[in-house]
Design a protein around this motif. Structure first.
Motif, PDB file in Angstrom:
ATOM      1  N   ALA A 152      29.151  19.955   4.190  1.00  0.00           N
ATOM      2  CA  ALA A 152      30.346  19.957   5.028  1.00  0.00           C
ATOM      3  C   ALA A 152      29.951  20.002   6.500  1.00  0.00           C
ATOM      4  CB  ALA A 152      31.213  21.161   4.683  1.00  0.00           C
ATOM      5  N   ASP A 153      30.553  19.109   7.295  1.00  0.00           N
ATOM      6  CA  ASP A 153      30.261  19.049   8.728  1.00  0.00           C
ATOM      7  C   ASP A 153      31.492  19.436   9.549  1.00  0.00           C
ATOM      8  OD1 ASP A 153      28.662  18.441  11.041  1.00  0.00           O
ATOM      9  OD2 ASP A 153      29.809  16.581  11.232  1.00  0.00           O
ATOM     10  N   LYS A 154      32.635  18.793   9.274  1.00  0.00           N
ATOM     11  CA  LYS A 154      33.852  19.081  10.023  1.00  0.00           C
ATOM     12  C   LYS A 154      35.044  19.127   9.079  1.00  0.00           C
ATOM     13  CE  LYS A 154      32.192  16.655  14.158  1.00  0.00           C
ATOM     14  NZ  LYS A 154      32.416  15.503  15.075  1.00  0.00           N
ATOM     15  N   PHE A 155      36.004  19.960   9.437  1.00  0.00           N
ATOM     16  CA  PHE A 155      37.230  20.047   8.642  1.00  0.00           C
ATOM     17  C   PHE A 155      38.411  20.370   9.544  1.00  0.00           C
ATOM     18  CE2 PHE A 155      40.175  22.925   6.219  1.00  0.00           C
ATOM     19  CZ  PHE A 155      40.806  21.914   5.508  1.00  0.00           C
ATOM     20  N   LYS A 156      39.434  19.526   9.497  1.00  0.00           N
ATOM     21  CA  LYS A 156      40.675  19.753  10.238  1.00  0.00           C
ATOM     22  C   LYS A 156      41.818  19.777   9.240  1.00  0.00           C
ATOM     23  CE  LYS A 156      39.208  17.609  14.605  1.00  0.00           C
ATOM     24  NZ  LYS A 156      39.523  16.567  15.624  1.00  0.00           N
ATOM     25  N   PRO A 157      42.421  20.955   9.023  1.00  0.00           N
ATOM     26  CA  PRO A 157      43.509  21.068   8.037  1.00  0.00           C
ATOM     27  C   PRO A 157      44.605  20.039   8.282  1.00  0.00           C
ATOM     28  CG  PRO A 157      42.868  23.232   8.845  1.00  0.00           C
ATOM     29  CD  PRO A 157      42.143  22.231   9.700  1.00  0.00           C
TER      30      PRO A 157
END
Length: 390
Positions: free
Chosen positions: A77-82
């Protein structure tokens, strides 16, 4: 592992809660760094399927903050935007040599089905899940994208509560099963995709009783049974929704078919966001959906007296004893015989009208390779490690 099982059991809302019920977690103990001893509340000869239920995800000991996910998968996992999406990068330490093939996987959240398809056709994305039946039919003909059809054991059945009128009479339950024109339901509700059902879950899975005769529409016999039960002119409400693809369509088609037997079915189209919250498990006549899970797990979760999701209000002590005997039997031949008896009981007297099986329908770019249809989850069971672009 021990932490995960205890964490699930301590929750009242965890989706994997039914899967851990057979385990005596108080008596569970660590044997060595790689083994644990897990006593059971009752015998289960084949324990492995208990761990394939998808919400039963193993987490690290003591993990409580999941904003920075970790794991042993092909991507990190690198980036996460809900509400927007996620970016995953290739794991250089992945244990499967040579995999994955691509450097990154980006997952975008596109809730609107048409917008998802437009993004694929225009080349903005390489793959989308959950094509509608109409979209899949159209683009199979156009051949502008690849349409993946993954036939599997998912179901969107009709449920009849065995303790509520008029379905407390087995003759009414059997009559309604005989009303169903299954090929017409597949054609109308699913545009011809999927497979015909026989009121039994788990087609293609271990223990499925494929030798039980296929049930066909028989309006004359349905009328006879309804007359015997004193319900010649029957009015019922079928609770439905657009929450699941094909659900409302199949309810509407069944209502039309029921008229031939003198049954008036009023379809109640409930809000999709609250359908499984308001009257679920309370109505006499409704619809539901189930993913691909092992047959013993499904029966324990939906049909035993302690089932979490007893949608048909099935309460048969003798049935529970038979299920316990079947899942505790170590002999393969005898176990098959017992699971057959379990399913024959449901076919004869149960409250599920399983008219068909629903496929996974995905769309992928012609540039995307390595993805194969799966009957268990979308996009080849999310097998991103084998995807590659040409």
């Amino acid at each position: 592992m021990m932490y995960t099982l205890r964490r699930i059991a301590a929750s009242k809302t965890n989706g994997a809660l039914p899967a851990v019920q057979p385990f005596d977690l108080k008596a569970m103990r660590k044997v060595n760094p790689h083994e644990l001893e897990l006593p059971l509340h009752y015998p289960i000869a084949d324990l492995a399927p208990s761990f394939v239920f998808y919400p039963l995800v193993i987490v690290q000991d003591g993990a409580k903050n999941f904003k920075q996910p970790v794991g042993t998968g092909a991507f990190m996992a690198d980036k996460f935007k809900p509400g927007q999406g996620s970016l995953f990068k290739r794991n250089p330490h992945y244990w499967m040599h040579g995999l994955p093939y691509v450097d990154e996987v980006e997952i975008q959240s596109i809730p609107d089905p048409q917008a998802r398809l437009d993004a694929l056709v225009s080349g903005q994305v390489d793959a989308v899940e959950q094509l509608s039946y109409a979209q899949a039919k159209q683009h199979l003909a156009q051949k502008d994208i690849r349409v993946l059809v993954g036939n599997g054991p998912q179901i969107v059945p009709i449920t009849m509560s065995a303790d509520l009128k008029p379905f407390d009479d087995v003759r009414v339950r059997q009559a309604f099963r005989l009303i169903a024109d299954r090929p017409a339901l597949i054609k109308g509700a699913q545009f011809g995709f999927g497979q015909i059902g026989n009121d039994l879950a788990g087609k293609g899975l271990k223990w499925y009783a494929s030798d039980i005769p296929q049930r066909h529409q028989d309006i004359d016999k349905a009328k006879f049974l309804l007359k015997q039960a004193g319900h010649e002119k029957l009015n019922v409400t079928l609770y439905s929704s657009t929450a699941i693809a094909g659900m409302l369509e199949s309810a509407t088609i069944f209502a039309q078919q029921a008229k031939k037997a003198g049954v008036n079915v009023q379809v109640n189209n409930g809000p999709p966001d609250t359908y499984f919250a308001s009257k679920y498990l309370k109505w006499a006549f409704g619809q539901t959906n189930w993913p691909a899970i092992p047959i013993p797990n499904w029966i324990n979760e939906s049909l035993t007296q302690k089932a979490f999701y007893n949608e048909t209000h099935w309460h048969e002590p003798s049935f529970d004893k038979l299920v316990l005997k079947a899942q505790g039997e170590q002999g393969e031949a005898k176990a098959k015989e017992l699971w057959h008896e379990v399913q024959k009981t449901l076919w004869d007297k149960g409250g599920y009208l399983i008219w068909g099986f629903t496929p996974f329908l995905d769309g992928v770019s012609k540039k995307l390779n390595g993805v194969q249809p799966s009957g268990f989850f979308a996009l080849g069971n999310f097998d991103f490690q084998h995807f590659w672009l040409s």
